[in-house]
Structures are given as structure tokens and as C-alpha cells.
Design an enzyme around this catalytic site. Structure first.
Site, PDB file in Angstrom:
ATOM      1  N   HIS A 101       0.847  -1.186   0.000  1.00  0.00           N
ATOM      2  CA  HIS A 101       0.000   0.000   0.000  1.00  0.00           C
ATOM      3  C   HIS A 101       0.882   1.235   0.000  1.00  0.00           C
ATOM      4  CE1 HIS A 101       0.670  -1.069   4.224  1.00  0.00           C
ATOM      5  NE2 HIS A 101       0.466   0.197   4.546  1.00  0.00           N
ATOM      6  N   HIS A 103       0.905   5.251   1.039  1.00  0.00           N
ATOM      7  CA  HIS A 103       0.262   6.321   1.792  1.00  0.00           C
ATOM      8  C   HIS A 103       0.344   7.623   1.002  1.00  0.00           C
ATOM      9  CE1 HIS A 103      -0.017   4.350   5.827  1.00  0.00           C
ATOM     10  NE2 HIS A 103       0.960   3.610   5.312  1.00  0.00           N
TER      11      HIS A 103
END
Length: 137
Positions: A101, A103
Site C-alpha cells: 500500500h 500512503h
């Protein structure tokens, strides 16, 4: 491919409700449940990749293109003063959920935690720098 016990797989697929701000066939972008700032979001691939080392190169490239578009859009809409892209790999680097992932963290001059990503700088001699450079070539 999804991983059955991965919370980010469940968020990316919509199995767990989230505050989704963008979605396409490959990614879902959601607001972070524990944000560092107003608008802090996560780019989640819908396929499971543990980290940067395992993600498909094409998907990784598309994630960065999406990050660029999202950062520009979020900056315009939120009026932030800067932007961080953060992507951790491995426990030692601060990764806590083992699903790749990225940010997206809008930064504001008036933030109480605006220095959150500052680290203590290390010092290396010229010889050490040359050795490191050789190792990495």
C-alpha cells in the site's frame, strides 16, 4: 488473487466498508482509518502483493501514476502545502500490514505533527560512501 485473512484485501475488494475516494479495476483508494493529516489516504491494489519486492512491476508503475494524479487532485481540493508519499517494506521499515500500500499524506504548515517524517541523519566518511557506492553499482 486475494489472501483470505488480509484486511487490506477485504478493504480493496469492498468486503469491508471504507471511505473510498477513488476506484478502478486495479486499485481502491481509501481514507486512512488512523490518519496523520486531513485527507491521508491509502492506495490499495485489489490483488494481494506482500510488499514492493513482490508487486508486479506494471502494477507498481500504475500505483505511482495514480499517486501523482491523486496528489495533484487532493492538493487542489484540500489546499495542502506539501505532500508525502510513503511506502514501507518489512517490519524494520515500519510495515504493519503486509499488503502493498502507498500512503498519500497531505501536509499543512500549521500541522501539529508536521515534522513526523524527519529522521536523524547518519554520517559516513568519504571512504564509506565510496564503498557503499561500489556495493550498489
Amino acid at each position: 488473487m486475494k489472501e483470505e485473512n488480509c484486511i487490506f484485501c477485504k478493504l480493496a475488494s469492498g468486503e469491508i466498508p471504507s471511505h473510498t475516494i477513488y476506484e478502478d479495476d486495479t486499485f481502491r483508494v481509501i481514507l486512512d482509518a488512523a490518519p496523520a493529516s486531513k485527507g491521508h489516504a491509502l492506495i490499495l491494489p485489489k490483488e494481494h502483493y506482500k510488499d514492493l519486492y513482490q508487486i508486479d512491476e506494471t502494477v507498481a508503475g500504475e500505483a505511482m501514476k495514480l499517486a501523482k494524479r491523486m496528489a495533484a487532485d487532493m492538493t487542489a481540493k484540500l489546499g495542502c502545502d506539501g505532500f508525502n508519499l510513503v511506502q514501507n517494506n518489512g517490519e524494520a521499515a515500519g510495515q504493519t500490514v503486509f499488503h502493498f500500500h502507498l500512503h498519500l499524506i497531505p501536509r499543512y504548515q500549521h500541522m501539529k505533527n508536521k515534522d513526523i517524517l524527519i529522521w536523524n541523519h547518519e554520517t559516513f566518511t568519504e571512504e564509506e560512501m565510496k564503498e557503499i557506492c561500489q556495493e550498489l553499482r
